[in-house]
Enzyme design. Sequence first.
Site, PDB file in Angstrom:
ATOM      1  CD  GLU A  74      -3.015   0.965   2.278  1.00 24.76           C
ATOM      2  OE1 GLU A  74      -3.883   0.095   2.128  1.00 24.76           O
ATOM      3  OE2 GLU A  74      -2.976   1.728   3.258  1.00 24.76           O
ATOM      4  NE  ARG A 112      -4.557  37.165 -11.484  1.00 23.56           N
ATOM      5  CZ  ARG A 112      -5.528  38.060 -11.420  1.00 23.56           C
ATOM      6  NH1 ARG A 112      -6.343  38.237 -12.454  1.00 23.56           N
ATOM      7  NH2 ARG A 112      -5.698  38.770 -10.326  1.00 23.56           N
ATOM      8  CD  GLN A 134      14.472  35.560  -8.459  1.00 21.05           C
ATOM      9  OE1 GLN A 134      14.511  36.292  -7.476  1.00 21.05           O
ATOM     10  NE2 GLN A 134      15.541  35.289  -9.172  1.00 21.05           N
TER      11      GLN A 134
END
Length: 379
Positions: A242, A268, A279
């Site tokens: 798992e 955007r 940056q």
Amino acid sequence: MDFSWTDEQSTLHEQALEFARARLRGRDDDDDRSFARATWRALGDFGALGACLPRAHGGLGLDALTTARVVEGLGHGARELGLVFSACAHLLACAVPVAEHGSAQLQREVLPALASGEQIGANAITEAGAGSDVFSLRTTARRDGDDYVLDGAKSYVTNGPVADQLLVYASTNPAHGYLGISAFLVDARQAGVTRGEPFHKTGLGSSPICPVYLRDVRVPGYRRLGAEGGGAAIFQRSMAWERACLFAAFVGAMARDLELCLEHARGRQQFRKPIGRHQAVAHRLADMKLRLEGARLLLYRACWRLDRGELAALDISLAKLAVSEAAVQSGLDVIRLHGGLGYMSETGLDNGLRDALGSLIFSGTSEIQRDLIARGLGL
Ligand SMILES: Cc1cc2nc3c(=O)[nH]c(=O)nc-3n(C[C@H](O)[C@H](O)[C@H](O)COP(=O)(O)OP(=O)(O)OC[C@H]3O[C@@H](n4cnc5c(N)ncnc54)[C@H](O)[C@@H]3O)c2cc1C
């Protein structure tokens, strides 16, 4: 060292990605208790529910690395990881232990139905007083002729509300502690098994979960997995599968997070340029990429070790810890990078964070993984 994928692995990954984009589109927000049965059966038809089960029992016979690559594709394409999580719990913590430790009769009886999705599997070990300290469980299994009689209460059972088969861990000899625990595949529809009210979770909404109660539940001896007293080792092995393969879903989700963020960072505009040209935003994206690739490589190596039959405990814990912590950070990055949009539930941009939070807890918390890593270092 060879980092390339075989044609089969690449094809399966692509198919998983396409399947998830088309079918794993998230829960109905009004009802996170429902279970998408048709999609579940489609996951079975695709092969995901029996990915690493033997072909002779209806599985695809894939190794751990290829299984993880399929799960990664599902996680990448899914809008919400609930059903992928349910599929992995079913496969890795219920069906795989039956395939590895079940009697021939039990395997014939249940594995084809689990692989196809006709039946749903679950794993029930956690109890109110046994969470991280899982082997302090109080559920008992008393021998009665060829049968066992089980009594106890399990607190969080993923797939519990819809499960047909429950892999229940119980003590056959409380005086022997860890070595007194045995594993049983219980038919969830039989007398004495009752399910509590399903819980509402923070994330993974399309994966149902509830408590399960066992009262005088009679289980035939052939439904015991492995030897009496061998349950703890069976559980550890199922957790190895798992932690290695399920967490690939979160690697896929992180890849999707990065794509979403890159698209937004390019489109955007603020201060007369795309935000990705600032940056601080660009560095956030660079860090997302770094975390994704680091966690992904740790996970691939853990699967590779598992496939070589090595004792991969240290690598598996490193991978589980790295993936889950990175997934939470990635979910936060999605929200930060989208600004106000990221915080509006209507956009679904918070899904990744809500799903990822659970990964810090199930399959052993981050603190428990750090303990296991420290143990691996000889401390
Ligand atoms: C979404 C979800 C699905 C789940 N599905 C299943 C399932 O299918 N089957 C199942 O059996 N269980 C399932 N679980 C239960 C899960 O395995 C447990 O919640 C988990 O093991 C933690 O146990 P607990 O909740 O009792 O927390 P606790 O063990 O009480 O832990 C609480 C806090 O204490 C810390 N802690 C505990 N012990 C130590 C220690 N020794 N050192 C340092 N810190 C420690 C933990 O890290 C944690 O931060 C699920 C849980 C979740 C959230």
